[in-house]
Design a protein around this motif. Structure first.
Motif, PDB file in Angstrom:
ATOM      1  N   ALA A   1     -19.275  40.177   6.273  1.00  0.00           N
ATOM      2  CA  ALA A   1     -20.181  40.420   7.394  1.00  0.00           C
ATOM      3  C   ALA A   1     -20.146  39.263   8.395  1.00  0.00           C
ATOM      4  N   ARG A   2     -20.052  38.015   7.889  1.00  0.00           N
ATOM      5  CA  ARG A   2     -20.012  36.850   8.790  1.00  0.00           C
ATOM      6  C   ARG A   2     -18.733  36.831   9.616  1.00  0.00           C
ATOM      7  N   LEU A   3     -17.644  37.287   9.015  1.00  0.00           N
ATOM      8  CA  LEU A   3     -16.347  37.193   9.676  1.00  0.00           C
ATOM      9  C   LEU A   3     -16.066  38.383  10.588  1.00  0.00           C
ATOM     10  N   ALA A   4     -16.728  39.501  10.358  1.00  0.00           N
ATOM     11  CA  ALA A   4     -16.404  40.741  11.071  1.00  0.00           C
ATOM     12  C   ALA A   4     -16.422  40.600  12.589  1.00  0.00           C
ATOM     13  N   PRO A   5     -17.419  39.943  13.199  1.00  0.00           N
ATOM     14  CA  PRO A   5     -17.427  39.851  14.676  1.00  0.00           C
ATOM     15  C   PRO A   5     -16.180  39.158  15.236  1.00  0.00           C
ATOM     16  N   ALA A   6     -15.695  38.141  14.537  1.00  0.00           N
ATOM     17  CA  ALA A   6     -14.513  37.411  15.015  1.00  0.00           C
ATOM     18  C   ALA A   6     -13.238  38.222  14.829  1.00  0.00           C
ATOM     19  N   LEU A   7     -13.244  39.147  13.869  1.00  0.00           N
ATOM     20  CA  LEU A   7     -12.045  39.927  13.581  1.00  0.00           C
ATOM     21  C   LEU A   7     -11.923  41.162  14.468  1.00  0.00           C
ATOM     22  N   GLU A   8     -13.006  41.501  15.172  1.00  0.00           N
ATOM     23  CA  GLU A   8     -12.994  42.719  15.981  1.00  0.00           C
ATOM     24  C   GLU A   8     -12.700  42.398  17.448  1.00  0.00           C
ATOM     25  N   GLY A   9     -12.276  43.384  18.175  1.00  0.00           N
ATOM     26  CA  GLY A   9     -12.136  43.242  19.617  1.00  0.00           C
ATOM     27  C   GLY A   9     -10.781  42.775  20.096  1.00  0.00           C
ATOM     28  N   GLY A  10      -9.811  42.653  19.188  1.00  0.00           N
ATOM     29  CA  GLY A  10      -8.448  42.282  19.591  1.00  0.00           C
ATOM     30  C   GLY A  10      -8.329  40.901  20.194  1.00  0.00           C
ATOM     31  N   LYS A  11      -9.187  39.956  19.761  1.00  0.00           N
ATOM     32  CA  LYS A  11      -9.157  38.606  20.335  1.00  0.00           C
ATOM     33  C   LYS A  11      -8.079  37.724  19.714  1.00  0.00           C
ATOM     34  N   LEU A  12      -7.625  38.075  18.531  1.00  0.00           N
ATOM     35  CA  LEU A  12      -6.717  37.189  17.793  1.00  0.00           C
ATOM     36  C   LEU A  12      -5.276  37.349  18.260  1.00  0.00           C
ATOM     37  N   GLY A  13      -4.546  36.224  18.287  1.00  0.00           N
ATOM     38  CA  GLY A  13      -3.121  36.235  18.598  1.00  0.00           C
ATOM     39  C   GLY A  13      -2.305  36.066  17.336  1.00  0.00           C
ATOM     40  N   ASN A  14      -1.024  35.692  17.504  1.00  0.00           N
ATOM     41  CA  ASN A  14      -0.167  35.580  16.321  1.00  0.00           C
ATOM     42  C   ASN A  14      -0.230  34.202  15.665  1.00  0.00           C
ATOM     43  N   ARG A  15      -0.988  33.257  16.232  1.00  0.00           N
ATOM     44  CA  ARG A  15      -1.166  31.946  15.610  1.00  0.00           C
ATOM     45  C   ARG A  15      -2.437  31.950  14.773  1.00  0.00           C
ATOM     46  N   PRO A  16      -2.413  31.394  13.568  1.00  0.00           N
ATOM     47  CA  PRO A  16      -3.625  31.347  12.742  1.00  0.00           C
ATOM     48  C   PRO A  16      -4.772  30.658  13.486  1.00  0.00           C
ATOM     49  N   PHE A  17      -5.917  31.322  13.533  1.00  0.00           N
ATOM     50  CA  PHE A  17      -7.099  30.843  14.250  1.00  0.00           C
ATOM     51  C   PHE A  17      -8.188  30.552  13.224  1.00  0.00           C
ATOM     52  N   TYR A  18      -8.826  29.382  13.362  1.00  0.00           N
ATOM     53  CA  TYR A  18      -9.867  28.980  12.414  1.00  0.00           C
ATOM     54  C   TYR A  18     -11.161  29.734  12.725  1.00  0.00           C
ATOM     55  N   LEU A  19     -11.633  30.532  11.738  1.00  0.00           N
ATOM     56  CA  LEU A  19     -12.856  31.321  11.919  1.00  0.00           C
ATOM     57  C   LEU A  19     -14.094  30.615  11.379  1.00  0.00           C
ATOM     58  N   GLY A  20     -13.902  29.706  10.424  1.00  0.00           N
ATOM     59  CA  GLY A  20     -15.048  29.012   9.843  1.00  0.00           C
ATOM     60  C   GLY A  20     -14.798  28.697   8.379  1.00  0.00           C
ATOM     61  N   THR A  21     -15.810  28.170   7.725  1.00  0.00           N
ATOM     62  CA  THR A  21     -15.711  27.813   6.303  1.00  0.00           C
ATOM     63  C   THR A  21     -16.769  28.604   5.541  1.00  0.00           C
ATOM     64  N   VAL A  22     -16.363  29.252   4.464  1.00  0.00           N
ATOM     65  CA  VAL A  22     -17.288  30.044   3.655  1.00  0.00           C
ATOM     66  C   VAL A  22     -17.286  29.518   2.221  1.00  0.00           C
ATOM     67  N   THR A  23     -18.314  29.872   1.477  1.00  0.00           N
ATOM     68  CA  THR A  23     -18.402  29.478   0.071  1.00  0.00           C
ATOM     69  C   THR A  23     -18.460  30.745  -0.772  1.00  0.00           C
ATOM     70  N   ALA A  24     -17.545  30.835  -1.714  1.00  0.00           N
ATOM     71  CA  ALA A  24     -17.469  32.021  -2.572  1.00  0.00           C
ATOM     72  C   ALA A  24     -18.569  31.968  -3.638  1.00  0.00           C
ATOM     73  N   ALA A  25     -18.735  33.085  -4.359  1.00  0.00           N
ATOM     74  CA  ALA A  25     -19.781  33.169  -5.385  1.00  0.00           C
ATOM     75  C   ALA A  25     -19.589  32.134  -6.486  1.00  0.00           C
ATOM     76  N   ASN A  26     -18.343  31.705  -6.727  1.00  0.00           N
ATOM     77  CA  ASN A  26     -18.097  30.724  -7.780  1.00  0.00           C
ATOM     78  C   ASN A  26     -18.257  29.279  -7.291  1.00  0.00           C
ATOM     79  N   GLY A  27     -18.708  29.114  -6.032  1.00  0.00           N
ATOM     80  CA  GLY A  27     -18.930  27.779  -5.496  1.00  0.00           C
ATOM     81  C   GLY A  27     -17.731  27.173  -4.785  1.00  0.00           C
ATOM     82  N   GLN A  28     -16.606  27.868  -4.745  1.00  0.00           N
ATOM     83  CA  GLN A  28     -15.407  27.340  -4.088  1.00  0.00           C
ATOM     84  C   GLN A  28     -15.545  27.456  -2.572  1.00  0.00           C
ATOM     85  N   HIS A  29     -15.282  26.361  -1.861  1.00  0.00           N
ATOM     86  CA  HIS A  29     -15.336  26.355  -0.402  1.00  0.00           C
ATOM     87  C   HIS A  29     -13.959  26.740   0.154  1.00  0.00           C
ATOM     88  N   LEU A  30     -13.986  27.567   1.191  1.00  0.00           N
ATOM     89  CA  LEU A  30     -12.730  28.111   1.722  1.00  0.00           C
ATOM     90  C   LEU A  30     -12.740  28.097   3.242  1.00  0.00           C
TER      91      LEU A  30
END
Length: 457
Positions: A1-30
């Motif tokens: 849900a946090r990432l969905a707005p950034a993934l919509e609307g055709g804003k992304l190009g072919n270079r990896p774009f940093y969307l943010g940092t999230v923490t998984a249920a097991n505590g791993q930061h990504l």
């Protein structure tokens, strides 16, 4: 849900774009990177230690300090050395090299920053075979590549085929894409378990690489990689401006000499004889050791040249090969012209210019052999490669990177592209002078004809 707005609307190009940092249920930061390519969105989750978003705090001081020192560094080599020190300070890697690809694809190490216990490759060459053509193409597309641990176990991407196109998944721009097992073995043979490469793209072509090595595994966060990639782009722009300035200065000097010579060649009636008066200027024009003029059976020489018979044989070879209507150049004449074998002392290199479209008139510049030693990072002939597997494969990693010296014979200083191009202009100007003379002679003959008729009358 946090990432969905950034993934919509055709804003992304072919270079990896940093969307943010999230923490998984097991505590791993990504860290989350995303890019659009081949009809799909590719989202990558890269494990990091920090729980806060990437701050890109390395970027400004790195580029700011580099730019402050740019004007003090006149040469490309000194700029490359400065960049190597800056990249090592950001990455913490044990060795950072900057190397340039030569026309044959070999990589020449021009700058290095390393810890004391790392082997130095400064001044050495890496054979072109170390980086296959498909890898060079990828370096041109994707300007940074990180391998955190050469002993990693690759994980298959599911599904194996692109769900939109049905073709195999194309991960050309993915930060976490797997690399060839051959390259991983190459790294281990080199004593390197982590590496990062930053492409130096000059005028749209792969000019060289910033290559980073570390003896142990070394994760590197996205913001630090971004800082190094940006530094690589600034370095490439600096290289381009330095090379353009040097090229312009060189061309202006060669053109100045050409104009001066042409002025002297218009003073007398016979262009061939006039050339004898500008022999010293002709030598400087092409940075040659000797120069020869061939006019049918006449051979005029100046400086260190082969004898007349050898020059005559070289001209005969040029005509036989169809070089009688264009400028010909080589820095290893003996390998292409049988008549030049054994003439390396004063004719390892040849720049040949036909003067006439009708007659056997040539202007020849000779360069002597430049014996020099190249130090390779391992034997470039492939004797240090791994044994051929069964069944054989095309690519095999090298086993040795020990310094290997090779003495080069029979090759002259290469001809600069500006020298070759301006020689073509010089030829066109000479043909123009000859045409003007021919028109003058025709007018004179016509006047003499009228005078004779008057005298007869």
């Amino acid at each position: 849900a946090r990432l969905a707005p950034a993934l919509e609307g055709g804003k992304l190009g072919n270079r990896p774009f940093y969307l943010g940092t999230v923490t998984a249920a097991n505590g791993q930061h990504l860290d989350v990177l995303a890019h659009a390519w081949d009809s799909v969105l590719i989202v990558e989750f890269e494990a990091v230690e920090r729980d806060a978003p990437a701050g890109f705090r390395e970027l400004y001081p790195l580029l700011g300090d580099f730019l402050l020192n740019v004007n003090e560094r006149a040469s490309v080599e000194s700029l490359a050395t400065l960049a190597a020190h800056h990249v090592r300070s950001v990455t913490g890697y044990g060795r950072v090299m900057v190397y340039q690809f030569d026309p044959d694809g070999h990589g020449h190490v021009m700058a290095e920053s390393k810890e004391d216990d790392y082997v130095s490759y400064m001044g050495q060459r890496f054979p072109a075979s170390d980086i296959p053509a498909q890898a060079r193409d990828l370096y041109t597309l994707q300007h940074i590549r990180l391998i955190q641990d050469a002993n990693y176990v690759p994980a298959p991407l599911v599904p194996a085929r692109n769900p939109v196109t049905g073709a195999p998944n194309d991960l050309s721009f993915a930060a976490l894409r797997s690399v060839s097992p051959v390259h991983l073995q190459y790294m281990r043979n080199m004593g390197t378990l982590a590496s990062m490469s930053v492409s130096l793209i000059v005028k749209g072509k792969l000019w060289g690489l910033i290559s980073c090595h570390n003896a142990g595994p070394a994760p590197l966060e996205f913001e630090k990689r971004t800082a190094c990639e940006q530094l690589g782009q600034v370095l490439a722009l600096c290289i381009e401006s330095r090379e353009d300035a040097a090229e312009l200065t060189f061309r202006l000097e060669v053109r100045r000499m050409m104009v001066e010579m042409l002025g002297n060649l218009t003073k007398g009636a016979n262009i061939i004889d006039n050339m004898r008066g500008v022999f010293p200027e002709l030598l400087r024009f092409a940075r040659a050791g000797g120069v020869a003029i061939v006019a049918n059976e006449r051979v005029l020489t100046y400086g260190d040249t082969p004898d007349d018979d050898a020059i005559d044989a070289i001209v005969a070879w040029l005509e036989q090969q169809g070089h009688g209507a264009e400028v010909f150049q080589t820095d290893s004449l003996g390998t292409v012209c049988p008549a030049a074998v054994g003439l390396e002392r004063n004719a390892a290199g040849l720049l040949a210019m036909p003067i006439s479209r009708v007659h056997r008139h040539y202007l020849l510049w000779f360069r002597p052999e430049r014996v020099h030693t190249i130090e390779w990072a391992g034997n470039p002939r492939g004797k240090d490669s791994a044994p051929t597997p069964d069944p054989p494969t095309q690519l095999r990693p090298r086993l040795s990177f020990d310094a290997w010296r090779e003495e080069i014979h029979g090759v002259s200083l290469p001809w600069h592209v500006a020298e070759v191009e301006l020689t073509g202009e010089f030829r066109s100007a000479l043909l123009g002078i000859a045409l003007e003379r021919a028109e003058q002679m025709a007018e004179l003959a016509e006047e003499l004809g009228r005078a004779n008729k008057e005298l007869e009358a």
